[in-house]
Design an enzyme around this catalytic site. Structure first.
Site, PDB file in Angstrom:
ATOM      1  N   GLU A  51      61.715  10.479  25.768  1.00 47.17           N
ATOM      2  CA  GLU A  51      62.237  11.496  26.689  1.00 47.17           C
ATOM      3  C   GLU A  51      62.197  10.981  28.126  1.00 47.17           C
ATOM      4  OE1 GLU A  51      60.845  15.518  28.902  1.00 47.17           O
ATOM      5  OE2 GLU A  51      59.684  14.814  27.180  1.00 47.17           O
ATOM      6  N   ASP A  55      65.537  10.736  30.293  1.00 50.85           N
ATOM      7  CA  ASP A  55      65.733  11.459  31.545  1.00 50.85           C
ATOM      8  C   ASP A  55      66.523  10.601  32.528  1.00 50.85           C
ATOM      9  OD1 ASP A  55      64.996  13.663  33.539  1.00 50.85           O
ATOM     10  OD2 ASP A  55      64.122  11.901  34.508  1.00 50.85           O
ATOM     11  N   ASP A 123      64.326  18.393  25.819  1.00 48.67           N
ATOM     12  CA  ASP A 123      63.487  17.189  25.745  1.00 48.67           C
ATOM     13  C   ASP A 123      63.944  16.273  24.615  1.00 48.67           C
ATOM     14  OD1 ASP A 123      62.018  18.197  27.833  1.00 48.67           O
ATOM     15  OD2 ASP A 123      60.316  18.827  26.589  1.00 48.67           O
ATOM     16  N   GLU A 126      67.220  14.494  25.457  1.00 48.87           N
ATOM     17  CA  GLU A 126      66.983  13.341  26.328  1.00 48.87           C
ATOM     18  C   GLU A 126      66.383  12.182  25.533  1.00 48.87           C
ATOM     19  OE1 GLU A 126      66.262  15.211  30.765  1.00 48.87           O
ATOM     20  OE2 GLU A 126      64.534  14.931  29.457  1.00 48.87           O
TER      21      GLU A 126
END
Length: 239
Positions: A51, A55, A123, A126
């Site tokens: 994650e 991001d 989450d 990502e």
């Protein structure tokens, strides 16, 4: 390399097909498996680190789409639009569109926690991007299916500037420039009528006022103040 568990392998291959990708693509299946494993299901082999990578990947993917399609935009507009594209709300929406919740392994209280579902899906989304990026060390497995979503959403946002998240854009700018967050001061306006804005907000940086605004809610007032502030510090719009 395929997973040792045929059932899980088939599940992940089904997801890859939903993304419009070939199961013959150079996908690191073990990473994709981890990307869809919540920390409640595994203390170690879960999506947390992926994650973190994802991001950065989703922000890069959004930035490239904006750069390629909206050369007339200012950097300020780019930041404001991107803040919407990479928000948890939008990422969770995209995750649901591909049925990501069907592939996400969760355990314990997370199986019944509806409140945290949006955050979990964002989450995991990502993390999937992180796994796909690390499979090729580029956006090859991401551009084909994610870009159309971002292009469509960016076009809608440009037609409706009210959807821009100026608070997030201003925060990104202040962190990038000064490594600090802006400060908001909100007060209620006395005896408002039904049609008037109820709250007044100021946004400050290092004690200096950057902008002010009014709104019918605290959030709306802060957003209005952030817009004034952000437009005052961002590069001017090109003609």
């Amino acid at each position: 390399m395929s997973l040792a568990y045929p059932r899980r392998q088939r599940q992940l291959e089904n997801l890859i097909k939903k993304l419009g990708l070939s199961v013959q693509a150079p996908i690191r299946w073990n990473l994709l498996d981890m990307a869809l494993t919540h920390p409640t299901a595994s203390d170690t082999a879960n999506y947390e680190q992926l994650e973190f990578v994802g991001d950065a990947v989703v922000r890069l993917a959004a930035a490239v789409v904006l750069w390629e399609n909206y050369a007339d935009c200012s950097v300020g507009d780019f930041a404001a639009i991107r803040s919407v594209l990479v928000s948890d709300r939008v990422l969770a929406q995209l995750a649901r569109s591909y049925g990501l919740e069907l592939y996400l392994l969760v355990a314990g209280s997370a199986t019944t926690d509806q409140v945290g579902q949006e955050s979990r899906l964002a989450d995991a989304f990502e993390a999937v991007l992180g796994a796909l990026y690390l499979s090729t060390n580029n956006l090859e497995l991401i551009h084909p299916w994610l870009d159309p979503h971002f292009k469509s959403m960016a076009a809608e946002i440009r037609l409706d500037p009210a959807r821009l998240n100026y608070k997030a854009a201003l925060q990104e700018w202040t962190q990038g420039q000064y490594k600090v967050l802006p400060e908001y001061r909100v007060m209620e306006i006395h005896q408002p009528t039904h049609s008037e804005e109820r709250f007044f907000a100021e946004v400050l940086l290092h004690g200096s006022k950057l902008g002010e605004g009014k709104g019918r809610s605290i959030k709306a007032a802060e957003q209005a103040a952030a817009k004034v502030a952000f437009l005052s510090v961002s590069p001017p719009q090109k003609d």
